[in-house]
Design a protein around this motif. Sequence first.
Motif, short mmCIF file in Angstrom:
data_model
loop_
_atom_site.label_atom_id
_atom_site.label_comp_id
_atom_site.label_asym_id
_atom_site.label_seq_id
_atom_site.Cartn_x
_atom_site.Cartn_y
_atom_site.Cartn_z
N CYS A 93 0.83 -1.21 0.00
CA CYS A 93 0.00 0.00 0.00
C CYS A 93 0.86 1.26 0.00
O CYS A 93 0.43 2.33 -0.41
CB CYS A 93 -0.95 0.00 1.20
SG CYS A 93 -0.18 0.39 2.78
N GLY A 94 2.08 1.12 0.52
CA GLY A 94 2.99 2.26 0.56
C GLY A 94 2.74 3.23 1.71
O GLY A 94 3.51 4.17 1.91
N GLU A 95 1.67 2.98 2.48
CA GLU A 95 1.38 3.96 3.54
C GLU A 95 1.20 3.36 4.94
O GLU A 95 1.12 4.12 5.90
CB GLU A 95 0.14 4.78 3.17
CG GLU A 95 -1.06 3.94 2.81
CD GLU A 95 -2.18 4.78 2.17
OE1 GLU A 95 -3.36 4.46 2.40
OE2 GLU A 95 -1.84 5.76 1.45
N CYS A 96 1.14 2.04 5.07
CA CYS A 96 1.00 1.47 6.42
C CYS A 96 2.37 1.49 7.10
O CYS A 96 3.40 1.74 6.48
CB CYS A 96 0.44 0.05 6.36
SG CYS A 96 1.60 -1.20 5.77
N CYS A 99 4.88 -0.88 5.35
CA CYS A 99 5.40 -0.37 4.08
C CYS A 99 6.37 0.79 4.33
O CYS A 99 7.44 0.86 3.74
CB CYS A 99 4.27 0.10 3.18
SG CYS A 99 3.36 -1.26 2.40
N CYS A 107 3.11 -5.86 4.02
CA CYS A 107 2.08 -4.82 4.13
C CYS A 107 0.87 -5.37 4.90
O CYS A 107 0.40 -6.46 4.63
CB CYS A 107 1.65 -4.40 2.73
SG CYS A 107 0.24 -3.26 2.70
N GLN A 108 0.39 -4.58 5.86
CA GLN A 108 -0.72 -5.06 6.70
C GLN A 108 -2.04 -4.36 6.41
O GLN A 108 -3.03 -4.58 7.11
CB GLN A 108 -0.36 -4.85 8.19
CG GLN A 108 0.86 -5.63 8.63
CD GLN A 108 0.65 -7.13 8.60
OE1 GLN A 108 -0.13 -7.66 9.36
NE2 GLN A 108 1.36 -7.82 7.71
N LYS A 109 -2.03 -3.52 5.41
CA LYS A 109 -3.21 -2.68 5.14
C LYS A 109 -4.52 -3.45 5.08
O LYS A 109 -5.53 -3.02 5.63
CB LYS A 109 -2.97 -1.93 3.82
CG LYS A 109 -4.13 -1.10 3.35
CD LYS A 109 -4.06 0.31 3.83
CE LYS A 109 -5.14 1.16 3.19
NZ LYS A 109 -4.88 2.58 3.34
ZN ZN Z 1 1.26 -1.29 3.41
#
Ligand code: ZN
Length: 370
Positions: A93-96, A99, A107-109
């Motif tokens: 996701c690039g934001e969790c 990441c 990634c755990q989103k």
């Molecule tokens: Zn993520």
Amino acid sequence: MIKSKAAIAWGPGQPLSIEEVDVMPPQAGEVLVRIVATGVCHTDAFTLSGEDPEGIFPAILGHEGGGVVEQVGEGVTSVAVGDHVVPLYTPECGECKFCKSGKTNLCQKIRETQGKGLMPDGTTRFYKDGEPIFHYMGCSTFSEYTVLPEIALAKVNKEAPLDEVCLLGCGVTTGMGAVMNTAKVEEGATVAVFGLGGVGLSAIIGAAMAKADRIIAIDINESKFDLARKLGATDCINPKDYEKSIQEVIVELTDGGVDYSFECIGNVHTMRSALECCHKGWGESVIIGVAGAGQEIATRPFQLVTGRVWKGSAFGGVKGRSELPGYVDRYMAGEFSLDDFITHRMPLESINEAFDLMHEGKSIRTVIEY
Ligand code: ZN
Ligand code: APR
Ligand code: ZN
């Protein structure tokens, strides 16, 4: 809503049933993908067997696919209709927190809903006679049409044959990535690979690409040795040929142990052997095989005190969206081949045969072509 051919897992231990399902349109942030080809992996078999504590039924299994974007939901910007994609059971996701750490690909989103067989909004996109069918590993590639979150798609080179690079969706990347990303094997290294299925053979390819000097391949099934040698193994060992433990055999053979070892079986005993065949002071062992639920590993702590390192990785530590396209490009550049992995090809209708071949140890990978 569209109709799709799919292999449904109605319950544990039952053969898959080929049926027509209804697939709901992609919601915001989601993408409808037409799967062109999919591999059949041990994790599918593990879940189908009923031994997977996270297994949910009825579900559409499959997670090693390649496909084409058919339709995008609201707000989707990173892929467009016609793009070629590989579904990712480990999204990016690039934001969790994970990441952003830059230290992991886990990634755990959407982990929670994915683990429950649901899309991020808590519902499913598959229905049979009005009843919901669960997703699997966020991919469900055993359906010709499937819906995935945008963050779970790697956009890959359109020139790449999807019926080959689908294998990069799981096993091959797991093995190659563990060598190149997790362990970062360097030129001249000595490497041991335990288990010569698709994952172990991919680790051998990775080690050969890293220019390891010596690559020791270990399996109890000697029919795997020819291919292992072809891909770069310098020594092939059957533990059954020796009275002493396989770790002792390898330590003697390598003047004190290997620089890196990879466990590609999923057996807690060979995990111990893989650690203990590492060289004192620096040897690193990477666990890639998935052991049965609830199993535990053991060794003497002195093994670690004296400098051996025990680690593991999932999906080769590869960040799917940012790094998998590079693996596809390296494949297209001829740096490695996938032909040898594809021992069988068949239509979805024969998918149960693919599971039989895997259980009998007769296949490396069967590719299902829609
Ligand atoms: Zn993520
Ligand atoms: N010692 C040595 N080799 C073994 C042993 C053992 N005790 N037990 C099994 N093997 C060999 C098998 O003969 C086989 O060649 O390990 C290999 C495993 O290969 P596959 O069954 O084809 O599995 P693969 O698809 O490569 O996956 C390996 O990674 O992703 C996980 O769940 C997967 O745990 C599995 C592992
Ligand atoms: Zn898999």
